[in-house]
Design a protein around this motif. Structure first.
Motif, short mmCIF file in Angstrom:
data_model
loop_
_atom_site.label_atom_id
_atom_site.label_comp_id
_atom_site.label_asym_id
_atom_site.label_seq_id
_atom_site.Cartn_x
_atom_site.Cartn_y
_atom_site.Cartn_z
N LEU A 172 -1.74 -15.44 23.79
CA LEU A 172 -2.91 -14.72 23.26
C LEU A 172 -3.04 -13.36 23.96
CD1 LEU A 172 -5.06 -15.37 21.19
CD2 LEU A 172 -6.46 -16.38 23.00
N ALA A 173 -2.92 -13.37 25.28
CA ALA A 173 -3.04 -12.12 26.03
C ALA A 173 -1.85 -11.19 25.72
CB ALA A 173 -3.11 -12.42 27.53
N LYS A 174 -0.66 -11.77 25.52
CA LYS A 174 0.51 -10.95 25.16
C LYS A 174 0.29 -10.24 23.84
CE LYS A 174 4.23 -11.09 27.83
NZ LYS A 174 5.20 -10.01 28.09
N SER A 175 -0.35 -10.93 22.89
CA SER A 175 -0.57 -10.30 21.59
C SER A 175 -1.50 -9.09 21.74
CB SER A 175 -1.15 -11.31 20.59
OG SER A 175 -2.51 -11.57 20.88
N ILE A 176 -2.54 -9.24 22.56
CA ILE A 176 -3.47 -8.13 22.78
C ILE A 176 -2.75 -6.99 23.52
CG2 ILE A 176 -5.62 -7.44 23.95
CD1 ILE A 176 -6.06 -9.33 21.58
N ARG B 267 -0.61 -1.34 23.34
CA ARG B 267 0.32 -0.32 23.84
C ARG B 267 0.32 0.94 22.99
NH1 ARG B 267 5.80 -3.03 25.78
NH2 ARG B 267 5.53 -4.11 23.81
N ASP B 268 -0.17 0.84 21.75
CA ASP B 268 -0.18 2.02 20.89
C ASP B 268 -1.58 2.63 20.86
OD1 ASP B 268 1.67 3.04 18.23
OD2 ASP B 268 -0.45 3.61 18.35
N GLU B 269 -1.63 3.92 21.12
CA GLU B 269 -2.93 4.61 21.23
C GLU B 269 -3.79 4.49 19.98
OE1 GLU B 269 -4.29 5.80 23.91
OE2 GLU B 269 -2.51 5.32 25.09
N ASN C 256 -8.55 -0.23 16.84
CA ASN C 256 -9.24 -0.99 15.77
C ASN C 256 -8.50 -2.29 15.43
OD1 ASN C 256 -7.19 0.45 14.71
ND2 ASN C 256 -8.21 0.87 12.75
N LEU C 257 -7.17 -2.31 15.63
CA LEU C 257 -6.44 -3.57 15.42
C LEU C 257 -6.77 -4.57 16.52
CD1 LEU C 257 -2.90 -2.45 14.17
CD2 LEU C 257 -4.89 -3.15 12.84
N VAL C 258 -6.92 -4.08 17.74
CA VAL C 258 -7.35 -4.96 18.84
C VAL C 258 -8.69 -5.60 18.50
CG1 VAL C 258 -8.15 -5.01 21.25
CG2 VAL C 258 -6.07 -3.74 20.65
N ARG C 259 -9.61 -4.75 18.05
CA ARG C 259 -10.96 -5.22 17.70
C ARG C 259 -10.88 -6.24 16.56
NH1 ARG C 259 -13.57 -0.24 16.09
NH2 ARG C 259 -13.21 0.45 18.21
N LEU C 260 -10.06 -5.91 15.54
CA LEU C 260 -9.92 -6.79 14.38
C LEU C 260 -9.41 -8.17 14.79
CD1 LEU C 260 -9.77 -7.20 11.27
CD2 LEU C 260 -7.51 -6.13 11.32
N VAL D 37 0.86 -1.19 0.00
CA VAL D 37 0.00 0.00 0.00
C VAL D 37 0.89 1.24 0.00
CG1 VAL D 37 -1.64 1.33 1.39
CG2 VAL D 37 -1.98 -1.14 1.06
N GLY D 38 1.87 1.24 0.91
CA GLY D 38 2.98 2.17 0.81
C GLY D 38 2.74 3.65 1.05
N ARG D 39 1.60 4.02 1.65
CA ARG D 39 1.39 5.44 1.92
C ARG D 39 2.06 5.88 3.21
NH1 ARG D 39 -2.55 7.29 -1.49
NH2 ARG D 39 -3.85 5.65 -2.35
N SER D 40 2.28 4.93 4.09
CA SER D 40 3.00 5.25 5.34
C SER D 40 3.53 3.95 5.89
CB SER D 40 2.04 5.92 6.34
OG SER D 40 1.08 4.98 6.78
N PHE D 41 4.49 4.02 6.81
CA PHE D 41 5.01 2.81 7.43
C PHE D 41 5.73 3.19 8.71
CE2 PHE D 41 7.69 -0.91 8.13
CZ PHE D 41 6.85 -1.96 7.76
N ASP D 42 5.01 3.12 9.82
CA ASP D 42 5.61 3.39 11.12
C ASP D 42 6.22 2.07 11.59
OD1 ASP D 42 5.95 3.39 13.92
OD2 ASP D 42 4.37 4.88 14.21
N THR D 43 7.55 1.99 11.54
CA THR D 43 8.19 0.69 11.81
C THR D 43 7.78 0.15 13.18
OG1 THR D 43 10.15 1.84 12.61
CG2 THR D 43 10.23 1.02 10.35
N HIS D 44 7.74 1.01 14.18
CA HIS D 44 7.44 0.54 15.52
C HIS D 44 6.08 -0.15 15.57
CE1 HIS D 44 8.14 0.47 19.83
NE2 HIS D 44 6.86 0.75 19.97
N ARG D 45 5.05 0.52 15.01
CA ARG D 45 3.70 -0.05 15.02
C ARG D 45 3.61 -1.28 14.14
NH1 ARG D 45 -0.84 3.66 13.29
NH2 ARG D 45 -2.13 2.05 14.25
N ALA D 46 4.27 -1.23 12.99
CA ALA D 46 4.16 -2.36 12.05
C ALA D 46 4.82 -3.61 12.64
CB ALA D 46 4.81 -1.99 10.72
#
Lengths: 331, 331
Positions: free
Chosen positions: A121-125, A130-132, A136-140, A62-71
């Motif tokens: 599983l809980a570690k993944s959540i 940790r990122d504000e 929506n990724l948590v929900r997904l 997609v390439g419009r942005s890429f925040d390494t930390h979040r990705a």
């Protein structure tokens, strides 16, 4: 051996995957020795890291942005979810081996394998939360985990139902496999700054790829080389798991053949290698594998069509080749 | 029978709890019949709804705000987490009964009980993640779930370690029990609009209450009435779970008694009711139960001291009485 990646295909995100691997090692730490040992056992047991790779490639494509930390956090989180579900599935299936190596439950027992699965599983959540920006990724991925559990329960509930129809089979594989890959590509598109239409296209790519992936996996149970797959042939048959080649065969054979097949299938865990080979021959003769292969290929084409809206890039090429690998893979 | 609540104590939040119950029924729906059946089985098997009640009372006690929609969702989410961990714990412990009724694993088997536990855990996260303001609650309960899994693994790892020290025992009960109650009171304070100091005080209340709760629970394994608790005496002893009364006794008896106790304890699952009664008599004689009771009471006093900063209210009264119930309960 650490991760076994589909060689060559992922060169363009090699650095990303190295960072994700570091993150995985860091996130599976625990001050409880046994949790560390079991997590480490699963982490180092030869996973292909397919889901993190697909999420990262989708983001880069997609390439419009890429925040390494979040990705990297999201890519590590999806592998943690995958590890957790594999651990629980192996307990459920009483699997002694995966990828030719002993499973966590075989080495450490069911109890602490179940609990360490919950830990991962809980570690993944926790990692996602940790990122504000990540609600929506948590929900997904909560939704993905709900669907996977439902898919596995449905699969167990319909085991040995020789009249299983295509709709229910598709419901099982959509939930147990495709929903997760769709989640990875959707998350990737989101992290790559995709528009709504781009995110929907990436999700559809992951969905169709996931269906193709599971059909290919089901084919390996009949036609794979156990030396490559690391598991004996006919495991699905023994467990009463009815997949596309068998559904087609049972729906299209004459009554006498059907009666014979059902008698053999009812033997379940008692099935011998030669009975499995005989079943496989009947399915081959009646075109069951061909039908499944065609379905997987059509799904892959639908998946690839979704990628047309993205500009040509090394990442898009890698996604296309990865899709081909997924359907043609031998393990 | 639906929920069995500690009678009378919760009158001031009766309406809240009714709404939470409706929410729980709604959130355990699934279009997969078996998932619905197992969730329903666990939901209707007589839970006390202690954790939702504590979270709601904490919120009402702080009393600066109360968004019913968010509070009920969070209260339902904590009960879903509790249900999921009970289901996994019962599989791990091979428990045939809980509260005098057959467990989900006893009725439906281990496999789909494990998977439905995953479903409920993911549902709780999904429920929390639907509100934009809830990311910190997601993080809090992910942390709680991590700690609970670690606590259970640690407990399994130190089973039959008759030299267990107090520090490790406290580590186990802090993670497997206290962290969750602290999470409930912290979440409640947050939902009640608490200041940082109020939230910390509510968390500390939950933490100390959780330690007292687990010590009281451990005492019931020796001194409870099986008709009330719904489980036979000495289950912890059979499973090699070393708790405070036994730690005290083994540390304070003469070498001959110690050798005798260890010989009996090593019998594990083979322990007879009369051997369990004899062990209980030795522990009573050496003051093991008295020490545990005192520790629980001291913890309860520390818990109650934290409530002093909150204004007098029916909700604060209910929290105080609930704390008393938790430590003095007979089931």
């Amino acid at each position: 051996m650490t991760a076994t990646r589909p060689e060559g295909l992922l060169a363009c995100i090699e650095d990303d995957l190295t960072k994700v691997e570091e993150r995985l090692v860091a996130e599976t730490r625990s001050d409880i020795g046994e949790v560390r040992a079991i997590s480490g056992h699963t982490l180092l047991s030869g996973g292909k890291r397919l889901r993190p790779a697909i999420a990262l490639l989708a983001a880069r494509c997609v390439g419009r942005s890429f925040d390494t930390h979040r990705a990297y956090a999201a890519a590590a989180a999806v592998e943690l979810i995958h590890m957790a579900t594999l651990m629980h599935d192996d307990v459920v299936d009483e699997a002694p081996e995966r990828r030719g190596r002993p499973t966590a439950n075989a080495v450490y027992g069911n109890s602490i394998t179940i609990l360490t699965g919950d830990f991962l599983l809980a570690k993944s959540i926790w990692l996602l939360s940790r990122d504000e920006e990540n609600l929506n990724l948590v929900r997904l991925f909560a939704d993905v985990t709900i669907a996977m559990a439902e898919g596995e329960v449905l699969q167990a509930a319909v085991a040995r139902n020789w009249n299983l129809n295509l709709t229910t089979y598709e419901q099982v594989i959509e939930r147990k496999t495709a929903r997760f890959l769709a989640g990875c590509t959707e998350a990737g598109a989101y992290l790559g700054g995709g528009t709504e239409a781009e995110t929907a296209a990436m999700r559809a790519f992951g969905h169709h790829l996931g269906i193709a992936f599971q059909i290919a996996d089901d084919l390996l149970d009949f036609l794979g080389d156990p030396k490559q797959t690391g598991k004996p042939l006919g495991t699905d048959l023994k467990d009463g798991r009815v997949t596309l080649p068998l559904i087609h065969t049972l729906a299209h054979c004459d009554p006498a053949t059907r009666a014979e097949l059902l008698t053999t299938l009812e033997r379940g865990q008692a099935l011998t290698d030669s009975e499995i080979a005989a079943l496989t021959a009947v399915i081959a003769r009646l075109g069951g594998f061909e039908v499944a292969r065609q379905e997987a290929e059509q799904r892959m084409e639908r998946a690839l069509a979704e990628l047309n809206r993205f500009p040509e890039s090394a990442y898009r090429d890698a996604l296309i080749r990865l899709a081909g690998y997924v359907v043609a893979r031998d393990r």
